[in-house]
Design a protein around this motif. Structure first.
Motif, PDB file in Angstrom:
ATOM      1  N   ASP A 292     -10.049  73.458 -48.075  1.00 43.79           N
ATOM      2  CA  ASP A 292     -10.672  72.392 -48.864  1.00 43.79           C
ATOM      3  C   ASP A 292      -9.628  71.452 -49.456  1.00 43.79           C
ATOM      4  OD1 ASP A 292     -11.292  74.326 -51.908  1.00 43.79           O
ATOM      5  OD2 ASP A 292      -9.588  74.166 -50.588  1.00 43.79           O
ATOM      6  N   CYS A 293      -8.394  71.588 -48.966  1.00 49.37           N
ATOM      7  CA  CYS A 293      -7.304  70.745 -49.470  1.00 49.37           C
ATOM      8  C   CYS A 293      -6.507  70.270 -48.286  1.00 49.37           C
ATOM      9  CB  CYS A 293      -6.428  71.563 -50.422  1.00 49.37           C
ATOM     10  SG  CYS A 293      -4.983  70.678 -51.015  1.00 49.37           S
ATOM     11  N   GLU A 294      -6.193  68.999 -48.228  1.00 50.62           N
ATOM     12  CA  GLU A 294      -5.453  68.485 -47.083  1.00 50.62           C
ATOM     13  C   GLU A 294      -4.046  68.053 -47.453  1.00 50.62           C
ATOM     14  OE1 GLU A 294      -9.231  66.871 -44.478  1.00 50.62           O
ATOM     15  OE2 GLU A 294      -7.936  65.405 -45.492  1.00 50.62           O
TER      16      GLU A 294
ATOM     17  N   GLU B 143       3.640  76.092 -53.756  1.00 48.12           N
ATOM     18  CA  GLU B 143       2.718  75.711 -54.800  1.00 48.12           C
ATOM     19  C   GLU B 143       2.232  74.304 -54.482  1.00 48.12           C
ATOM     20  OE1 GLU B 143       4.149  76.372 -58.719  1.00 48.12           O
ATOM     21  OE2 GLU B 143       2.347  75.547 -59.648  1.00 48.12           O
ATOM     22  N   CYS B 144       0.938  74.190 -54.172  1.00 53.65           N
ATOM     23  CA  CYS B 144       0.377  72.907 -53.760  1.00 53.65           C
ATOM     24  C   CYS B 144       0.380  71.938 -54.942  1.00 53.65           C
ATOM     25  CB  CYS B 144      -1.040  73.116 -53.236  1.00 53.65           C
ATOM     26  SG  CYS B 144      -1.820  71.576 -52.720  1.00 53.65           S
ATOM     27  N   VAL B 145       0.991  70.761 -54.739  1.00 53.09           N
ATOM     28  CA  VAL B 145       1.074  69.793 -55.835  1.00 53.09           C
ATOM     29  C   VAL B 145      -0.300  69.198 -56.144  1.00 53.09           C
ATOM     30  CG1 VAL B 145       3.490  69.160 -55.470  1.00 53.09           C
ATOM     31  CG2 VAL B 145       1.702  67.908 -54.255  1.00 53.09           C
ATOM     32  N   GLU B 146      -1.230  69.349 -55.203  1.00 50.40           N
ATOM     33  CA  GLU B 146      -2.534  68.759 -55.416  1.00 50.40           C
ATOM     34  C   GLU B 146      -3.538  69.745 -56.022  1.00 50.40           C
ATOM     35  OE1 GLU B 146      -2.988  65.617 -52.391  1.00 50.40           O
ATOM     36  OE2 GLU B 146      -5.068  66.304 -52.377  1.00 50.40           O
ATOM     37  N   CYS B 147      -3.709  70.896 -55.353  1.00 50.73           N
ATOM     38  CA  CYS B 147      -4.740  71.832 -55.832  1.00 50.73           C
ATOM     39  C   CYS B 147      -4.158  72.999 -56.616  1.00 50.73           C
ATOM     40  CB  CYS B 147      -5.588  72.340 -54.668  1.00 50.73           C
ATOM     41  SG  CYS B 147      -4.741  73.540 -53.636  1.00 50.73           S
ATOM     42  N   GLY B 148      -2.817  73.124 -56.627  1.00 53.25           N
ATOM     43  CA  GLY B 148      -2.209  74.175 -57.431  1.00 53.25           C
ATOM     44  C   GLY B 148      -2.184  75.543 -56.769  1.00 53.25           C
TER      45      GLY B 148
HETATM   46 ZN   LIG Z   1      -3.774  72.355 -51.840  1.00 55.69          ZN
END
Ligand SMILES: [Zn+2]
Length: 453
Positions: free
Chosen positions: A356-358, A371-376
């Motif tokens: 659910d994250c691109e 560690e995803c900078v967008e979704c954490g």
């Molecule tokens: Zn993400």
């Protein structure tokens, strides 16, 4: 959370000029130990309860005085540890006494004559994978570890080089002749679902037409192979340390130049390559077992040319090793109808593996930490990559027009994850894999958050 502790005994290489630093440091250390014993052990104890065993009480009563009496030369943390050594010793005396076995008052001066032990926590020492640094009266002293000739399967390889274990308060031991580190290694096991044999869903989930992919990421450090099911196989750091040592040994033999040295050089070379070959078999076997355990129909690796692009100067050796691992996995799975294939995913290591994250960003990854900078989403970065490889293969290779059923909502392709399967449309189905062995499941840190939705 379950915590596990293992003590690994490592011989230390201490330069002779530094040995006296420890021999001097033990003097105020023993003084603190014994002062604490005197404080906690009354002249004529009548019953076990007369013995004081509270570390905190002893520290409150003694710390300032002992710091003062040792001229503040001894690291403050060593003063605390010396007090704790004393209360621990008294505590065991108390337990023995309660069980009817009366022991005499601990005498650390007496113990010191045959050698000594100092307790170092991470405030007074720095523990690394190849060396440790200790505080002494004369500043810090760094000591290399003496590594075993064959690391694979040794406690050193299994715990010190394995990033899932970390150093806890450990002991420096001098046995009268040489120095040792009694390293206490600690690991947290998450309370993720335990792989348990199940009967009810084993028939329903393996339809003839179901494709199930196990993604595998290969690495030059950390674990050699990491699967989309969160398993870590092989120890690339240990392997690299072994290679480094062999290289040095060969260099020495070459310099000697004699005929016997030349022969030994050749023999070493043979032994070395057999070792690497064994290692590749070992990793391939583990992948095979895992593929069978989760009943995968496909095992997906990243294309080697892609890995070469990603790791700009992938050494020839690693290239050779990765190829071996893949080929052996293929051979070993041949008889089971499992296909071993490759895929060329973009951004294996920088892309977030949540469906659910691109987000694709080079800041997402810091060595083994993702560690995803967008979704954490926070997870081991190799495990993140393994999921990307598997998912990419699933969508690109298996969802060809003939087999693509995602649109109808009846997905027949799945990616095997830690605790279930993921379909190309992003839907996640929980599943307890059947365990193939009795060993503790080795799960990726953060695997509970690995689910896609
Ligand atoms: Zn993400």
């Amino acid at each position: 959370m379950v915590e596990a502790n293992r003590t690994v005994v490592i011989p230390l290489k201490i330069p002779s000029e530094s040995q006296s630093d420890f021999h001097q440091t033990i003097l105020p250390y023993v003084y603190c130990q014994q002062e604490a014993v005197e404080h906690c052990w009354p002249d004529t104890p009548k019953q076990p309860a007369d013995l004081q065993t509270s570390k905190q009480d002893a520290e409150n009563a003694l710390y300032d005085r002992l710091r003062d009496e040792t001229n503040e030369q001894l690291h403050s943390n060593l003063v605390q540890k010396a007090i704790k050594d004393a209360t621990s010793a008294i505590s065991s005396c108390k337990t023995s006494w309660e069980n009817g076995d009366r022991l005499s008052k601990p005498d650390f001066y007496d113990r010191e004559r045959a050698g000594y032990t100092m307790t170092y926590d991470k405030r007074a020492a720095t523990y690394g994978r190849y060396e440790a640094t200790f505080s002494t009266l004369n500043g810090t002293v760094t000591c290399r570890y003496e590594l075993p000739a064959e690391i694979e399967g040794t406690p050193y390889g299994e715990y010190i080089l394995d990033r899932r274990w970390s150093f806890s308060t450990s002991k420096l031991v001098f046995d009268g002749e040489r120095f040792w580190l009694h390293a206490v290694m600690q690991r947290q096991f998450g309370d993720d679902p335990v792989y348990a044999p199940t009967t009810d869903n084993s028939s329903s989930d393996t339809h003839e037409d179901t494709h199930r992919v196990l993604g595998v990421d290969l690495n030059v450090d950390g674990a050699t192979a990491v699967t989309s099911t969160g398993q870590f196989y092989g120890n690339a750091d240990a392997l690299n340390a072994y290679r480094f040592e062999q290289e040095q040994l060969r260099g020495e033999l070459q310099q000697t130049g004699t005929r016997s040295a030349h022969l030994r050089f050749q023999q070493r070379r043979g032994t070395e390559w057999r070792y690497y070959d064994q290692y590749a078999h070992h990793v391939a076997n583990a992948i095979k077992q895992e593929a069978l355990r989760v009943r995968a129909t496909h095992v997906a690796f990243e294309e080697l040319t892609r890995i070469r692009k990603r790791i700009s100067n992938l050494p020839k050796f690693q290239h050779w090793l990765f190829k071996k691992v893949r080929t052996y996995t293929e051979y070993k799975l041949e008889g089971y109808g499992v296909t071993v294939d490759t895929t060329t995913p973009e951004y294996t290591s920088q892309g977030c593996s949540r469906t659910d994250c691109e987000c694709v960003d080079e800041d997402n990854r810091d060595d083994k930490h993702f560690e995803c900078v967008e979704c954490g989403y926070t997870v081991n970065s190799d495990y993140n990559a393994a999921k990307n490889i598997g998912f990419r293969y699933l969508c690109e290779e298996l969802s060809s027009p003939a087999s693509r059923t995602c649109s109808s909502g009846q997905a027949t392709s799945q990616l095997a994850l830690v605790s279930g399967t993921l379909s190309p449309d992003g839907s996640f189905a929980e599943h307890e894999w059947v365990s193939t062995d009795k060993s503790h499941p080795q799960q990726a840190s953060g695997s509970s958050s690995a689910r896609a939705q």
